[in-house]
Design a protein around this motif. Structure first.
Motif, PDB file in Angstrom:
ATOM      1  N   ARG B 155      49.398  41.034  46.400  1.00  0.00           N
ATOM      2  CA  ARG B 155      49.568  41.439  45.008  1.00  0.00           C
ATOM      3  C   ARG B 155      49.414  40.253  44.075  1.00  0.00           C
ATOM      4  N   GLU B 156      50.003  39.129  44.463  1.00  0.00           N
ATOM      5  CA  GLU B 156      49.939  37.945  43.596  1.00  0.00           C
ATOM      6  C   GLU B 156      48.502  37.478  43.429  1.00  0.00           C
ATOM      7  N   ILE B 157      47.781  37.427  44.550  1.00  0.00           N
ATOM      8  CA  ILE B 157      46.396  36.969  44.499  1.00  0.00           C
ATOM      9  C   ILE B 157      45.552  37.942  43.692  1.00  0.00           C
ATOM     10  N   TRP B 158      45.804  39.237  43.862  1.00  0.00           N
ATOM     11  CA  TRP B 158      45.065  40.249  43.110  1.00  0.00           C
ATOM     12  C   TRP B 158      45.258  40.032  41.610  1.00  0.00           C
ATOM     13  N   ASN B 159      46.511  39.844  41.224  1.00  0.00           N
ATOM     14  CA  ASN B 159      46.793  39.677  39.806  1.00  0.00           C
ATOM     15  C   ASN B 159      46.334  38.334  39.256  1.00  0.00           C
ATOM     16  N   ALA B 160      46.596  37.275  40.030  1.00  0.00           N
ATOM     17  CA  ALA B 160      46.342  35.931  39.504  1.00  0.00           C
ATOM     18  C   ALA B 160      44.894  35.495  39.636  1.00  0.00           C
ATOM     19  N   LYS B 161      44.211  35.933  40.706  1.00  0.00           N
ATOM     20  CA  LYS B 161      42.875  35.381  40.939  1.00  0.00           C
ATOM     21  C   LYS B 161      41.780  36.410  40.700  1.00  0.00           C
ATOM     22  N   ILE B 162      41.961  37.617  41.215  1.00  0.00           N
ATOM     23  CA  ILE B 162      40.839  38.554  41.245  1.00  0.00           C
ATOM     24  C   ILE B 162      40.714  39.355  39.960  1.00  0.00           C
ATOM     25  N   LEU B 163      41.825  39.855  39.436  1.00  0.00           N
ATOM     26  CA  LEU B 163      41.747  40.606  38.177  1.00  0.00           C
ATOM     27  C   LEU B 163      41.112  39.794  37.052  1.00  0.00           C
ATOM     28  N   PRO B 164      41.467  38.510  36.899  1.00  0.00           N
ATOM     29  CA  PRO B 164      40.807  37.718  35.854  1.00  0.00           C
ATOM     30  C   PRO B 164      39.293  37.647  36.031  1.00  0.00           C
ATOM     31  N   GLU B 165      38.859  37.560  37.291  1.00  0.00           N
ATOM     32  CA  GLU B 165      37.412  37.495  37.529  1.00  0.00           C
ATOM     33  C   GLU B 165      36.745  38.814  37.151  1.00  0.00           C
ATOM     34  N   LYS B 168      36.386  39.060  33.477  1.00  0.00           N
ATOM     35  CA  LYS B 168      35.243  38.279  32.990  1.00  0.00           C
ATOM     36  C   LYS B 168      33.974  39.104  33.024  1.00  0.00           C
ATOM     37  N   LEU B 169      33.858  39.929  34.050  1.00  0.00           N
ATOM     38  CA  LEU B 169      32.628  40.705  34.208  1.00  0.00           C
ATOM     39  C   LEU B 169      32.535  41.838  33.203  1.00  0.00           C
ATOM     40  N   SER B 170      33.727  42.387  32.855  1.00  0.00           N
ATOM     41  CA  SER B 170      33.711  43.562  31.991  1.00  0.00           C
ATOM     42  C   SER B 170      33.496  43.222  30.538  1.00  0.00           C
ATOM     43  N   ARG B 171      33.482  41.920  30.263  1.00  0.00           N
ATOM     44  CA  ARG B 171      33.357  41.528  28.858  1.00  0.00           C
ATOM     45  C   ARG B 171      31.966  41.768  28.321  1.00  0.00           C
TER      46      ARG B 171
END
Lengths: 132, 171
Positions: B155-165, B168-171
């Motif tokens: 969960r931590e990795i999902w929130n901290a690392k992957i969701l931000p990436e 970035k793509l959805s912008r």
């Protein structure tokens, strides 16, 4: 009884022979190439071992790939590029010399130069105080 | 004052070594970063056809796993959560596995994947630069690899690392 013990001890030396697959290549040159290339590539699972030495499952797969390429007649560079394309520069034991790694390669000489320079300055400055 | 130079040198070296301790040599960045997924054509667990074209038109996650990989089991619950709550399409890559075992495993524990590519010899994984399961690729709508995570997703990795990436793509 002693003979049995010695025999068993002798056998234990062979326990370190890694169970590797047999790769048959039709020329000595190709055999050498296979050995050379697999020794220059890093196993990414057991990272201080080469592809030649590692018993990891991935290493076995990659040795198989290298074998196919050597058999086909690819050059050392082609095989290494194949690996770099998939795994990056880290798969080579010797990092390539490019703008990212000039510092890595040059640093030892550079530091040696500075140390030597400092030594020279130090002895020159203190030449009246050093020895007789 | 006499010792200031050695102290300074020591501090500099100590800083570098300290930083070095925090690095994990097993986290190798993907050689495919910002490159398109290589062309491939493989069957899925359900005998359908799966090619790299599947990644076009939407953001996808490709999770490399297998039934013999214990770390993958620990990640599974999080993947089920992601499949349920995220709009991202989650594909699986079953690495060097037994087809029957894999299907049974998914039937038993739940299947978070839209589809599962079956790579029984591990050759597709080599093309993707996979060296240790589990690994997860983030692929954009053009089929380009934008991020790779090595190791299980928590969960931590999902929130901290992957969701931000993903953001970035959805912008």
């Amino acid at each position: 009884m002693k003979l049995l013990l010695y025999f068993l001890l002798f056998l234990s030396a062979t326990a370190f022979a890694a169970a590797q697959e047999i790769y048959s290549l039709d020329s000595f040159q190709k055999q050498q190439q296979f050995q050379r290339v697999t020794e220059q590539l890093r196993c990414l699972v057991c990272q201080n071992e080469s592809l030649a030495d590692s018993g990891a499952s991935l290493a076995k797969d990659l040795r198989q790939e290298v074998y196919q390429m050597v058999k086909r007649g690819d050059s050392d560079e082609q095989i290494k590029n194949y690996m770099i394309q998939r795994y990056g520069d880290f798969v080579l034991f010797k990092p390539p010399v490019n703008y990212l790694t000039y510092f890595l390669w040059g640093a030892p000489f550079f530091i040696l130069l500075i140390a030597f320079g400092y030594l020279m300055i130090f002895t020159w400055k203190n030449k009246d105080r050093v020895g007789n | 004052m006499r010792y200031s130079i050695p102290v300074v040198l020591f501090t500099i070296i100590a800083i570098f070594l300290w930083k070095g301790l925090g690095q994990d040599p097993h986290k190798i960045p993907s050689a495919l970063l910002n490159k398109p997924i290589p062309a491939f054509d493989y069957p899925t667990l359900s005998e359908q056809r799966f090619t790299n074209q599947k990644f076009l038109g939407h953001i996808s996650l490709l999770n490399v796993w297998s039934t013999w990989c214990p770390t993958c089991w620990s990640e599974h619950a999080e993947l089920m959560h992601i499949a349920k709550h995220s709009k991202i399409t989650l594909y699986g890559l079953d690495y060097k596995d037994d087809k029957v075992k894999a299907q049974k495993w998914l039937d038993k524990f739940g299947n978070p994947y839209q589809e599962v590519v079956f790579d029984d010899k591990g050759l597709l994984a080599v093309d993707l630069g996979v060296y240790g399961t589990p690994e997860t690729f983030l692929i954009d709508e053009k089929g380009v690899v934008r991020y790779k995570h090595v190791g299980p997703i928590t969960r931590e990795i999902w929130n901290a690392k992957i969701l931000p990436e993903i953001a970035k793509l959805s912008r």
